[in-house]
Design an enzyme around this catalytic site. Sequence first.
Site, PDB file in Angstrom:
ATOM      1  N   GLY A 152      10.703  -5.369  31.254  1.00 51.08           N
ATOM      2  CA  GLY A 152      11.938  -6.141  31.336  1.00 51.08           C
ATOM      3  C   GLY A 152      11.449  -7.246  32.217  1.00 51.08           C
ATOM      4  O   GLY A 152      10.885  -7.004  33.264  1.00 51.08           O
ATOM      5  N   THR A 153      11.579  -8.423  31.793  1.00 53.26           N
ATOM      6  CA  THR A 153      10.751  -9.471  32.364  1.00 53.26           C
ATOM      7  C   THR A 153      11.484 -10.786  32.375  1.00 53.26           C
ATOM      8  O   THR A 153      12.483 -10.942  31.681  1.00 53.26           O
ATOM      9  CB  THR A 153       9.531  -9.651  31.431  1.00 53.26           C
ATOM     10  OG1 THR A 153       8.749  -8.484  31.508  1.00 53.26           O
ATOM     11  CG2 THR A 153       8.699 -10.845  31.773  1.00 53.26           C
ATOM     12  N   THR A 154      10.917 -11.707  33.190  1.00 52.77           N
ATOM     13  CA  THR A 154      11.244 -13.104  32.961  1.00 52.77           C
ATOM     14  C   THR A 154       9.924 -13.838  32.812  1.00 52.77           C
ATOM     15  O   THR A 154       9.092 -13.805  33.718  1.00 52.77           O
ATOM     16  CB  THR A 154      12.005 -13.688  34.160  1.00 52.77           C
ATOM     17  OG1 THR A 154      13.086 -12.838  34.461  1.00 52.77           O
ATOM     18  CG2 THR A 154      12.506 -15.078  33.846  1.00 52.77           C
TER      19      THR A 154
END
Lengths: 238, 252
Positions: free
Chosen positions: A15-17
Amino acid sequence: MDTTLQDLNAPHSMGTTIIGVTYNGGVILGADSRTSTGMYVANRASDKITQLTDNVYVCRSGSAADSQIVSDYVRYFLHQHTIQLGQPSTVKVAANLVRLLSYGNKNMLQTGIIVGGWDKYEGGKIYGVPLGGTLVEAPFAIGGSGSSYLYGFFDQVWKEGMTKEEAEQLVVKAVSLAIARDGASGGVVRTVVINSDGVTRNFYPGDTLPLWHEELEPHNSLLDILNAQGQSPEPMNI
Amino acid sequence: MSSAGSIDDLSVRIFPPDGYVFQIEYDAEALQNNGSVVGIKCKDGIVMGVEKLKASKMMLSDSVHRRTVMAVAGLGADGARIFARAKSEAAKYENMFSEPIPVKELVERVASYVHLYTLHWLCRPFGCGVILGGYYGDEPELYMIEPSGISYRYYGAAIGKGKQAAKTHIEKLKLSDMTCREGVLEVAKIIYKVHDEAKDKGFELELSWVCNESERIYQKIPDELLEEAKSAARLPSRKTLITKRPVELPFY
């Protein structure tokens, strides 16, 4: 409890940006550093920006394993390609290889990748290869779970032909905004600047990032407080 | 020691004691029976000319890929096979890497394909020579692939019947200063000069180029330029006017 056991066995997902922007002279790639297995943060300081060649890097999001495998394959093909060509590969070639793998294995893979780099023919370029395997060339690209909170932000703030400093500040600000709102993003901000002079990696620790609405200020840990006071806590003698 | 005509020249898989694989030497003879192909590298592109003998087994000069030009001289059927392979290699490369195949890369693949057929006892080698050119990148590139599978990069190359004479003429040209427009006239003159009027009655001249003027895309040269080239080529020698086609007046 049941939920924690499930978490520990859940696949590692990022889960990232992730962000890639072009500026006047090159590109800047930015990412957070949280890798989660369910609710557990498996790695709070991971490096999601991976090198493919001297002049092309990728930001990885989605399944950690899938994105690593895709990067490894593309790095291998690009290495061969560079040898055959006798000069560095272009960013477009790298992005196309990523796309071919993503689209060709779309049923099995779950990974969104941003390809960014600099070559002497086109200059700085950013390509997005999201989940289904499309290839999109754009002046900037955002991805990962945290990117949902950034679409409006970029619509307002984005402009063409920024300087390197402006662009880097934009990337760090954007990632920190996403970290504030997305539970699956966090940790530190890493950036990679790629231009004709080469590649520069930068690191922004979590406690140096700007605070947004309702965020609490960082506190030093008890260890730091005690050390500062000159009392170093001794381990218990059992 | 072995010699031609002894048992040592029967097959590609036989390596005679003096190391001279005769089959490959004989292969080159196949080219001598067919029309000439001339290619030159000018400062802004590649020009290729083909002497298409009437009712001959000569291959068309054709495009393998929009940015390259390839001419094959020798047995027509063998040539068609090489063309098909080259087109397929160019297409596969572009599909994978989303850029046109670099000329050097294409040459390496075609050359290793041609070479492959000199290694197996089951197959005979190709009876064809290939001249391949393209302008992709910094400089125009011209390569020649011989039936043995060897390939080199050239400023000017010729294969086929008149290749010796053609090479002499090419060597006299100052190619580094020549534009493709001028090169077209020169290639036409060379082909007319090496054409053997006594043995082959009449031929058709085909010229094509990849140059700045054609925006680096393969193109059969424009008709007016072709006519200009033919007229310029026919000027010096009256011998070549004895053809079955209507005589054209010299162009001043």
